[in-house]
Design a protein around this motif. Structure first.
Motif, PDB file in Angstrom:
ATOM      1  N   ALA A  31       0.803  -1.222   0.000  1.00 27.70           N
ATOM      2  CA  ALA A  31       0.000   0.000   0.000  1.00 27.70           C
ATOM      3  C   ALA A  31       0.834   1.270   0.000  1.00 27.70           C
ATOM      4  O   ALA A  31       0.359   2.315  -0.454  1.00 27.70           O
ATOM      5  N   ASN A  32       2.075   1.187   0.495  1.00 26.22           N
ATOM      6  CA  ASN A  32       2.827   2.418   0.765  1.00 26.22           C
ATOM      7  C   ASN A  32       4.180   2.558   0.080  1.00 26.22           C
ATOM      8  O   ASN A  32       4.812   3.600   0.237  1.00 26.22           O
ATOM      9  N   GLU A  33       4.637   1.546  -0.619  1.00 28.86           N
ATOM     10  CA  GLU A  33       5.989   1.595  -1.163  1.00 28.86           C
ATOM     11  C   GLU A  33       5.985   1.345  -2.674  1.00 28.86           C
ATOM     12  O   GLU A  33       6.209   0.230  -3.125  1.00 28.86           O
ATOM     13  N   PRO A  34       5.762   2.387  -3.454  1.00 30.75           N
ATOM     14  CA  PRO A  34       5.725   2.197  -4.909  1.00 30.75           C
ATOM     15  C   PRO A  34       7.051   1.727  -5.502  1.00 30.75           C
ATOM     16  O   PRO A  34       7.058   1.109  -6.572  1.00 30.75           O
ATOM     17  N   ASP A  35       8.161   1.981  -4.821  1.00 35.71           N
ATOM     18  CA  ASP A  35       9.465   1.548  -5.336  1.00 35.71           C
ATOM     19  C   ASP A  35       9.863   0.166  -4.836  1.00 35.71           C
ATOM     20  O   ASP A  35      10.929  -0.339  -5.177  1.00 35.71           O
ATOM     21  N   THR A  36       9.028  -0.455  -4.019  1.00 36.63           N
ATOM     22  CA  THR A  36       9.154  -1.879  -3.727  1.00 36.63           C
ATOM     23  C   THR A  36       8.240  -2.545  -4.738  1.00 36.63           C
ATOM     24  O   THR A  36       7.018  -2.543  -4.602  1.00 36.63           O
ATOM     25  N   LEU A  37       8.839  -3.061  -5.787  1.00 38.44           N
ATOM     26  CA  LEU A  37       8.084  -3.516  -6.950  1.00 38.44           C
ATOM     27  C   LEU A  37       7.388  -4.851  -6.719  1.00 38.44           C
ATOM     28  O   LEU A  37       6.363  -5.134  -7.335  1.00 38.44           O
ATOM     29  N   HIS A  38       7.961  -5.664  -5.853  1.00 37.39           N
ATOM     30  CA  HIS A  38       7.381  -6.976  -5.588  1.00 37.39           C
ATOM     31  C   HIS A  38       7.729  -7.351  -4.159  1.00 37.39           C
ATOM     32  O   HIS A  38       8.880  -7.261  -3.750  1.00 37.39           O
ATOM     33  N   PHE A  39       6.734  -7.736  -3.392  1.00 35.42           N
ATOM     34  CA  PHE A  39       6.947  -8.149  -2.009  1.00 35.42           C
ATOM     35  C   PHE A  39       6.031  -9.333  -1.763  1.00 35.42           C
ATOM     36  O   PHE A  39       4.811  -9.188  -1.672  1.00 35.42           O
ATOM     37  N   GLN A  40       6.612 -10.510  -1.694  1.00 31.49           N
ATOM     38  CA  GLN A  40       5.824 -11.724  -1.550  1.00 31.49           C
ATOM     39  C   GLN A  40       6.390 -12.586  -0.441  1.00 31.49           C
ATOM     40  O   GLN A  40       7.596 -12.820  -0.392  1.00 31.49           O
ATOM     41  N   ILE A  41       5.514 -13.065   0.429  1.00 31.31           N
ATOM     42  CA  ILE A  41       5.905 -13.992   1.488  1.00 31.31           C
ATOM     43  C   ILE A  41       5.466 -15.380   1.048  1.00 31.31           C
ATOM     44  O   ILE A  41       4.328 -15.577   0.607  1.00 31.31           O
ATOM     45  N   LEU A  42       6.372 -16.323   1.173  1.00 27.27           N
ATOM     46  CA  LEU A  42       6.126 -17.696   0.758  1.00 27.27           C
ATOM     47  C   LEU A  42       6.210 -18.611   1.980  1.00 27.27           C
ATOM     48  O   LEU A  42       7.034 -18.389   2.867  1.00 27.27           O
ATOM     49  N   ARG A  43       5.381 -19.648   1.988  1.00 26.63           N
ATOM     50  CA  ARG A  43       5.392 -20.619   3.090  1.00 26.63           C
ATOM     51  C   ARG A  43       5.486 -22.020   2.495  1.00 26.63           C
ATOM     52  O   ARG A  43       4.761 -22.358   1.565  1.00 26.63           O
ATOM     53  N   SER A  44       6.346 -22.831   3.056  1.00 27.41           N
ATOM     54  CA  SER A  44       6.550 -24.186   2.553  1.00 27.41           C
ATOM     55  C   SER A  44       5.299 -25.039   2.765  1.00 27.41           C
ATOM     56  O   SER A  44       4.767 -25.088   3.875  1.00 27.41           O
ATOM     57  N   PRO A  45       4.863 -25.747   1.728  1.00 25.28           N
ATOM     58  CA  PRO A  45       3.735 -26.659   1.921  1.00 25.28           C
ATOM     59  C   PRO A  45       4.129 -27.921   2.692  1.00 25.28           C
ATOM     60  O   PRO A  45       3.277 -28.590   3.269  1.00 25.28           O
ATOM     61  N   GLU A  46       5.418 -28.232   2.732  1.00 27.18           N
ATOM     62  CA  GLU A  46       5.890 -29.417   3.454  1.00 27.18           C
ATOM     63  C   GLU A  46       6.150 -29.153   4.939  1.00 27.18           C
ATOM     64  O   GLU A  46       6.063 -30.056   5.757  1.00 27.18           O
ATOM     65  N   ASP A  47       6.519 -27.912   5.260  1.00 28.36           N
ATOM     66  CA  ASP A  47       6.858 -27.565   6.648  1.00 28.36           C
ATOM     67  C   ASP A  47       6.289 -26.181   6.937  1.00 28.36           C
ATOM     68  O   ASP A  47       6.821 -25.180   6.451  1.00 28.36           O
TER      69      ASP A  47
END
Length: 105
Positions: A31-47
């Motif tokens: 919402a606030n950082e136009p120069d952060t082009l991509h911010f994704q959190i990933l979680r392991s499906p195995e753990d």
């Protein structure tokens, strides 16, 4: 452009709190950082205690500004207290154009 990949494990008893903090951080960044082009959190499906962050910044100034945002600073201490062991953080320069629709250098 700079990409940062963080890989880590959370303490099992702190995982759900970490998810709450990280989900809010992701919303705030988007919402606030136009120069952060991509911010994704990933979680392991195995753990369910294994996570990765994938972040792409327009430049080093955007990367530095990201870490200093008030919402980022506010969640950092509690967020780091949820981490179990070392965090593997690596920075990369992007080759060519990013594969994000509508985003160009």
């Amino acid at each position: 452009m700079i990409a940062v990949i963080m890989h880590f494990r959370t303490k099992p008893d702190k995982t759900e709190r970490f998810v709450e903090l990280a989900t809010q951080l992701q919303a705030d960044v988007r919402a606030n950082e136009p120069d952060t082009l991509h911010f994704q959190i990933l979680r392991s499906p195995e753990d369910p205690n294994v996570f990765a962050f994938y972040e792409t910044f327009r430049d080093r100034a955007a990367q530095k500004a990201h870490a200093q945002m008030p919402y980022h600073v506010a969640m950092s201490d509690e967020g780091w207290s949820c981490i179990d062991g070392d965090v593997d953080i690596r920075s990369f320069d992007l080759l060519g154009e990013p594969h994000v629709k509508g985003v160009h250098a």
